[in-house]
Motif scaffolding. Structure first.
Motif, PDB file in Angstrom:
ATOM      1  N   THR A   5      -8.496  -0.736   2.083  1.00  0.00           N
ATOM      2  CA  THR A   5      -7.579  -0.606   0.950  1.00  0.00           C
ATOM      3  C   THR A   5      -8.367  -0.612  -0.346  1.00  0.00           C
TER       4      THR A   5
ATOM      5  N   ARG B 199      -8.189   0.076  -4.741  1.00  0.00           N
ATOM      6  CA  ARG B 199      -7.349   0.083  -5.929  1.00  0.00           C
ATOM      7  C   ARG B 199      -8.257   0.289  -7.130  1.00  0.00           C
TER       8      ARG B 199
ATOM      9  N   GLU C 284      -4.069   6.333   3.414  1.00  0.00           N
ATOM     10  CA  GLU C 284      -3.776   5.414   2.321  1.00  0.00           C
ATOM     11  C   GLU C 284      -4.312   5.960   0.998  1.00  0.00           C
TER      12      GLU C 284
ATOM     13  N   THR D 177       0.839  -1.193   0.000  1.00  0.00           N
ATOM     14  CA  THR D 177       0.000   0.000   0.000  1.00  0.00           C
ATOM     15  C   THR D 177       0.879   1.250   0.000  1.00  0.00           C
TER      16      THR D 177
END
Length: 281
Positions: A138, A140, A98, A90
């Motif tokens: 997280t 993406r 993040e 990450t």
């Protein structure tokens, strides 16, 4: 004071010794190309475990990364589950927020092949979104490859996804939802049906009926990302719109033809009833 990951790492080390899977702490360190003195400092709580030591330990002794980082699950993985786990790299801001890593289309085959090199992920573009839901967990994003998900997603779209922990695959993957699936050789965006509990497979389905449905075995799965949003940089091409309209018109014509047949049958049935009634009179 040791951080919680270091504490869990020490528990795994102690269990390896108790089960005589390692002869000593020194032997453990040497097997990982790590200085025994540095390992001793970690075991005494004077320093924290490094990411590289974690990577080496996971690869050689099958320490469970989900246990190390979250406390969930067993300390060690089976051979099968070990093939599916990889430490997720990450990227964070100086304030420890993040960032969303974007995987463009040209990088996707390399992304699927890379196992443990964090430098590759660190070279990818990153960004943030203002919505709070993208600050938790997280995330993406991936370029949508090809036209297999038309008319829902078009080539050139980007999908923003939330990471799904491997321990949640069996229970957390919902049928007919869209996911980005990273296999050992490819990155695909598909709808899925979850057969992991029954046959250890995921069935992947395209919205474009031209493409066949197929199954991916658990052993080929690397990462799974739940699609949360779409970013569309442009409208679909006129050819795509024309094909979509043509498909819709063909389906409409087929429906009308089928209804016409039903009406004809109904008319014949009514005529028979009327003729029978007239004869009875």
């Amino acid at each position: 004071m040791k951080n919680v990951v270091s504490q869990r790492f020490i528990k795994c080390h102690d269990k390896l010794k108790a089960e005589k899977r390692i002869r000593s702490s020194r032997a453990f360190a040497l097997s990982l190309n790590y200085l025994p003195q540095s390992l001793s400092e970690i075991l005494k709580g004077r320093r924290d475990v490094t990411i590289e030591l974690l990577r080496q330990s996971i690869a050689k002794y099958k320490l469970n990364p989900v246990y190390l980082f979250t406390g969930d699950g067993p300390m060690f993985m089976t051979e099968e589950s070990n093939q599916n786990f990889r430490i997720l790299t990450t990227i964070t801001t100086p304030d420890a927020d993040e960032l969303i890593v974007h995987v463009p289309l040209p990088a996707q085959s390399v992304y699927a092949a890379e196992l443990s090199d964090p430098s590759f992920v660190q070279s990818l573009p990153t960004y943030s979104l203002p919505d709070y839901k993208y600050k938790v967990g997280t995330h993406r994003s991936f370029d949508v490859p090809g036209d297999s998900m038309e008319p829902t997603l078009f080539e050139g779209d980007k999908v923003v996804c939330a990471f799904l922990e491997p321990t949640l695959w069996q229970s957390g993957i919902k049928d007919n939802y869209a996911y980005v699936i990273v296999t050992r050789s490819d990155v695909v965006v598909k709808r899925v049906r979850n057969f992991l509990a029954d046959s250890k497979e995921l069935e992947v389905i395209s919205d474009n009926s031209f493409y066949d449905t197929y199954r991916i075995p658990l052993s080929d799965l690397r990462e799974i990302w739940y699609v949360r949003a779409r970013i569309t940089p442009f409208l679909p091409s006129p050819q795509n719109i024309q094909r979509y309209v043509h498909d819709e018109m063909s389906e409409l014509k087929a429906t009308i033809a089928q209804q016409g047949k039903l009406i004809n049958r109904l008319g014949v049935s009514v005529e028979k009833v009327l003729n029978r009634s007239s004869r009875d009179q």
